[in-house]
Design an enzyme around this catalytic site. Structure first.
Site, PDB file in Angstrom:
ATOM      1  N   ARG A  59       0.875  -1.107   0.046  1.00  0.00           N
ATOM      2  CA  ARG A  59       0.096   0.080   0.266  1.00  0.00           C
ATOM      3  C   ARG A  59       0.797   1.094   0.014  1.00  0.00           C
ATOM      4  O   ARG A  59       0.433   2.295  -0.611  1.00  0.00           O
ATOM      5  CB  ARG A  59      -0.933  -0.096   1.248  1.00  0.00           C
ATOM      6  CG  ARG A  59      -1.738   1.071   1.265  1.00  0.00           C
ATOM      7  CD  ARG A  59      -2.716   1.301   2.488  1.00  0.00           C
ATOM      8  NE  ARG A  59      -2.629   0.457   3.358  1.00  0.00           N
ATOM      9  CZ  ARG A  59      -1.862   0.622   4.474  1.00  0.00           C
ATOM     10  NH1 ARG A  59      -1.004   1.633   4.549  1.00  0.00           N
ATOM     11  NH2 ARG A  59      -2.110  -0.214   5.307  1.00  0.00           N
ATOM     12  N   TYR A 111     -16.709  18.490 -13.784  1.00  0.00           N
ATOM     13  CA  TYR A 111     -16.685  16.934 -13.743  1.00  0.00           C
ATOM     14  C   TYR A 111     -17.890  16.754 -12.586  1.00  0.00           C
ATOM     15  O   TYR A 111     -17.628  17.117 -11.581  1.00  0.00           O
ATOM     16  CB  TYR A 111     -15.572  16.089 -13.642  1.00  0.00           C
ATOM     17  CG  TYR A 111     -16.095  14.519 -13.538  1.00  0.00           C
ATOM     18  CD1 TYR A 111     -16.343  13.995 -14.674  1.00  0.00           C
ATOM     19  CD2 TYR A 111     -15.978  14.105 -12.172  1.00  0.00           C
ATOM     20  CE1 TYR A 111     -16.621  12.591 -14.282  1.00  0.00           C
ATOM     21  CE2 TYR A 111     -16.149  12.804 -12.097  1.00  0.00           C
ATOM     22  CZ  TYR A 111     -16.617  12.018 -13.227  1.00  0.00           C
ATOM     23  OH  TYR A 111     -16.970  10.669 -13.152  1.00  0.00           O
ATOM     24  N   ASP A 183      -7.604  20.216 -12.629  1.00  0.00           N
ATOM     25  CA  ASP A 183      -7.884  18.935 -13.404  1.00  0.00           C
ATOM     26  C   ASP A 183      -7.556  18.896 -14.623  1.00  0.00           C
ATOM     27  O   ASP A 183      -8.043  19.685 -15.581  1.00  0.00           O
ATOM     28  CB  ASP A 183      -9.288  18.840 -13.085  1.00  0.00           C
ATOM     29  CG  ASP A 183      -9.901  17.449 -13.681  1.00  0.00           C
ATOM     30  OD1 ASP A 183      -9.198  16.771 -14.478  1.00  0.00           O
ATOM     31  OD2 ASP A 183     -10.881  16.978 -13.034  1.00  0.00           O
ATOM     32  N   LYS A 208      -8.797   7.862 -18.396  1.00  0.00           N
ATOM     33  CA  LYS A 208      -9.256   8.715 -19.530  1.00  0.00           C
ATOM     34  C   LYS A 208      -7.901   8.703 -20.816  1.00  0.00           C
ATOM     35  O   LYS A 208      -7.643   7.504 -20.975  1.00  0.00           O
ATOM     36  CB  LYS A 208      -9.712  10.144 -19.363  1.00  0.00           C
ATOM     37  CG  LYS A 208     -10.742  10.228 -18.462  1.00  0.00           C
ATOM     38  CD  LYS A 208     -11.849   9.435 -18.507  1.00  0.00           C
ATOM     39  CE  LYS A 208     -12.635   9.269 -17.091  1.00  0.00           C
ATOM     40  NZ  LYS A 208     -13.186  10.557 -16.692  1.00  0.00           N
TER      41      LYS A 208
HETATM   42  C1  PLP Z   1     -13.638  11.141 -15.220  1.00  0.00           C
HETATM   43  C2  PLP Z   1     -13.233  12.408 -14.765  1.00  0.00           C
HETATM   44  C3  PLP Z   1     -12.844  12.423 -13.254  1.00  0.00           C
HETATM   45  C4  PLP Z   1     -13.084  11.081 -12.530  1.00  0.00           C
HETATM   46  O1  PLP Z   1     -12.297  10.391 -12.676  1.00  0.00           O
HETATM   47  P1  PLP Z   1     -12.784   8.630 -12.157  1.00  0.00           P
HETATM   48  O2  PLP Z   1     -11.229   8.019 -12.844  1.00  0.00           O
HETATM   49  O3  PLP Z   1     -14.056   8.321 -12.900  1.00  0.00           O
HETATM   50  O4  PLP Z   1     -12.745   8.592 -10.915  1.00  0.00           O
HETATM   51  C5  PLP Z   1     -12.566  13.610 -12.800  1.00  0.00           C
HETATM   52  N1  PLP Z   1     -12.422  14.841 -13.675  1.00  0.00           N
HETATM   53  C6  PLP Z   1     -12.498  14.514 -14.998  1.00  0.00           C
HETATM   54  C7  PLP Z   1     -12.368  15.849 -15.764  1.00  0.00           C
HETATM   55  C8  PLP Z   1     -13.019  13.310 -15.911  1.00  0.00           C
HETATM   56  O5  PLP Z   1     -13.196  13.451 -16.998  1.00  0.00           O
END
Ligand code: PLP
Length: 384
Positions: A59, A111, A183, A208
């Site tokens: 971990r 998001y 982000d 993504k």
């Molecule tokens: C998908 C996404 C998230 C969340 O991520 P997860 O891997 O689904 O927990 C946060 N910010 C953006 C811009 C996203 O596209």
């Protein structure tokens, strides 16, 4: 757009080179060029109390995670990175750097679950949250309070592709004694380098573009320097424990090797699709920062090396017309998420629910790596 293929701020190599080499080491024992997957959850303690290579427990650290984190830090130009089991786990770790009674500023277009995490889940623990249109710097300034400790930026934003000026917002946040966290999931480091623009940390849903094949769930935070924020994040990672598996880290590192080339192709395809859709009579509006008519175009041109692979459209005829398009596409898969090799489309309001302010006519589109002419033909057919 800003000059493409520029060298990474932190080193002498170009992104393509960093993506292939960072975090990859020839295995000392076998000479394997591709790294092995270390599934061991525990590591032997030597008689003098030390651990070979510093690994003690799965971990806390693991060879595959350390390699991934080295790669992520190099790509974003940060001093270190922290990998998590999902993007949401990474966001939660950043928010947990705040205390009860602190104030967090979020973008109004965001998001959806980032807002739920800050406002609802951590609202129960006394976090104060407000939302502003981050394309309006006066609105950002007006949102600040004496207890504001973090300003969260998401650009391009989800799902309307609004553009926020990272450098200006970081400056506003710092003047108020707050951290600026960005982000960077949609832009990717190939397009936008938030740390070089002044942000204190970058967050990714590695699910993504970094994973890129719709087969890994993951998240990451990368910090500009070591300090209070990085110490809180490190604690949240180790003690909170939302860490990725060695196999997920291995898959992500493999995917990152092709990231610059994939993002470039996603972006070129999206530009072609956005241009075609902007001329389509059934489309009321195309939200894509690569189009000169986009309200954030001048900031995007400065801040982004590439406009990216995401766009959204507003269809004439409201929810019914938008849903009809999702029933008629053949090449696009109707599914949530983004950044994979296959193109996806979704009616975002249906996913976010009745409380969301996303327009009923909006379709969010993740442009994949198919031939752009096939994608355009499929959308034109579905819209006709
Ligand atoms: C998908 C996404 C998230 C969340 O991520 P997860 O891997 O689904 O927990 C946060 N910010 C953006 C811009 C996203 O596209």
């Amino acid at each position: 757009m800003a000059s493409e293929g520029s060298k990474a701020a932190s080193g002498t190599h170009h992104f393509e080179t960093i993506a292939v080499h960072a975090g990859t080491h020839i295995d000392g024992g076998t000479g394997a060029v591709t790294p092995p997957i270390h599934m061991s959850t525990t590591f032997m303690r030597n008689t003098d109390g030390t651990y070979t290579d510093g690994f003690m427990y799965g971990r806390t650290d693991n060879p595959n995670r350390r390699a991934l984190e080295e790669s992520l830090a190099a790509l974003e130009g940060g001093v270190c990175a922290f990998a998590f089991a999902s993007g949401q786990a990474a966001t939660a770790a950043a928010f947990l750097s705040l205390r009860t009674g602190d104030h967090l500023v979020l973008p109004a277009d965001i998001y959806y679950l980032t807002g739920v995490l800050g406002g609802d889940l951590l609202g129960r623990w006394g976090l104060q949250v407000s939302s502003v249109d981050m394309s309006d710097l006066d609105a950002v300034r007006a949102a600040l309070r004496p207890n504001t400790r973090m300003v969260w930026v998401e650009t391009p934003s989800n799902p309307r592709l609004k553009i926020a000026d990272i450098a200006a917002i970081a400056e506003i946040a710092h003047a108020a004694g707050a951290w600026c966290v960005c982000d960077n999931t949609w832009a990717t480091p190939i397009s936008t380098r938030p740390l070089a623009l002044g942000a204190d940390a970058v967050m990714h849903s590695t699910t993504k573009y970094l994973a890129g094949h719709s087969d890994v769930t993951g998240g990451a935070l990368i910090v500009r320097e070591e300090g209070e924020l990085s110490a809180h994040i490190k604690q949240a990672q180790n003690v909170g424990g939302a860490v990725p598996s060695p196999f997920d880290c291995w898959l992500l590192l493999r995917s990152i090797r092709t990231l610059p080339w994939r993002v470039r192709a996603h972006s070129a395809n999206a530009m072609a699709v956005a241009t075609a859709l902007a001329a389509h009579p059934a489309v009321e509006r195309v939200n894509y920062p690569g189009l000169p008519g986009h309200e954030g175009y001048s900031i995007a041109s400065r801040q982004m090396a590439l406009p990216g692979g995401m766009l959204s459209i507003e269809v004439r005829g409201g929810a019914e017309a938008a849903l009809r398009v999702t029933h008629r596409v053949r090449l696009f898969t109707v599914a949530t998420s983004l950044g994979g090799v296959e193109s996806l489309i979704e009616h975002r309001k249906s996913v976010e629910g009745p409380a969301s302010s996303t327009p009923e006519s909006l379709l969010r589109i993740s442009i994949g790596l198919e031939h752009p002419d096939d994608l355009i033909a499929d959308l034109e057919e579905a819209l006709s």
